[in-house]
Scaffold this active site. Structure first.
Site, short mmCIF file in Angstrom:
data_model
loop_
_atom_site.label_atom_id
_atom_site.label_comp_id
_atom_site.label_asym_id
_atom_site.label_seq_id
_atom_site.Cartn_x
_atom_site.Cartn_y
_atom_site.Cartn_z
N THR A 83 51.83 31.06 -70.44
CA THR A 83 50.49 30.55 -70.21
C THR A 83 50.12 30.87 -68.77
OG1 THR A 83 49.23 28.49 -69.83
CG2 THR A 83 51.61 28.30 -69.83
N CYS A 196 44.00 34.32 -69.44
CA CYS A 196 44.42 33.26 -70.36
C CYS A 196 45.11 33.99 -71.49
CB CYS A 196 43.23 32.45 -70.87
SG CYS A 196 43.67 31.28 -72.16
#
Length: 236
Positions: A83, A196
């Protein structure tokens, strides 16, 4: 081959992409039936997401630090945090373990420097786009960072949490993202970071003439390089 420790589940939609890419890249480099040695700790993203929006980053750090410790105990040689946003607590995770963390922003810097990129656009959650923890990593290497306008940041953030993290891919959102990419290029960005790990589910390199840097792919590639470094050196 070193064992990769994946801290995933943020969201599981992108974590499965990490698993696929890492194994594909190991197979491509070693051939035959080779696959990656890895261990995965997948967190409950609902808990993490709630703490993110409460601003309780200390609590998220404890959860992810514990995940890192569990992976270390399971035999991981280094960690990959699957992430971008949660690299806000990368230092706390590193303090919780005795093995290194392959930082996603540093991996991205390596890719940007290879292409002589000095100004880049950044897409991601509002946390990643608006807070300093990610941009400072790039700026420390002399790379100027351009982020979308306020209303664009809101759109990008909402699509990530309301759609992509839920496995929803809408053509309207894709077009909206491509408009944001184009606007960043008009403001001087030589390329745009998909900062992202879910954004690569929505837009890809073939969708635009603007150079895109998919952090999931970059991170996975450099994880494999680290895992195989000694193996490939011995076989050469």
């Amino acid at each position: 081959m070193k064992t990769i420790g994946l801290i995933g589940g943020m969201s599981w939609e992108s974590t499965q992409t990490y698993y696929k890419l890492i194994n594909q890249k190991v197979r491509d480099k070693l051939g035959g039936l080779h696959s990656a040695r890895l261990v995965l700790y997948s967190v409950d993203f609902a808990e993490i997401e709630s703490l993110q929006h409460q601003g309780d980053w200390e609590a998220t750090a404890k959860i992810l630090g514990a995940a890192g410790s569990a992976l270390e105990a399971a035999g991981a040689d280094f960690l990959v945090l699957c992430t971008n946003t949660m690299h806000k607590v990368a230092e706390q995770i590193e303090q919780a373990v005795n093995i290194p963390l392959l930082h996603i922003a540093e991996a991205t810097v390596n890719a940007l420097q290879r292409d002589d990129v000095s100004c880049v656009g950044l897409l991601g959650t509002k946390f990643t786009m608006e807070q300093a923890f990610y941009r400072e990593r790039l700026q420390a290497h002399g790379i100027r960072v351009v982020v979308p306008e306020d209303f664009q940041r809101e759109l990008v953030h909402t699509v990530i949490y309301s759609e992509l993290c839920r496995g929803v891919v809408r053509p309207e959102s894709k077009n909206a993202y491509l408009d944001v990419v184009a606007s960043l290029a008009q403001r001087g960005a030589q390329g745009v970071i998909l900062g992202c790990t879910e954004i690569g589910l929505l837009i890809q390199r073939l969708d635009t003439d603007v150079r895109l840097y998919d952090t999931t792919e970059i991170h996975a590639e450099q994880a494999v390089e680290r895992a195989l470094r000694r193996h490939l050196a011995q076989s050469s």
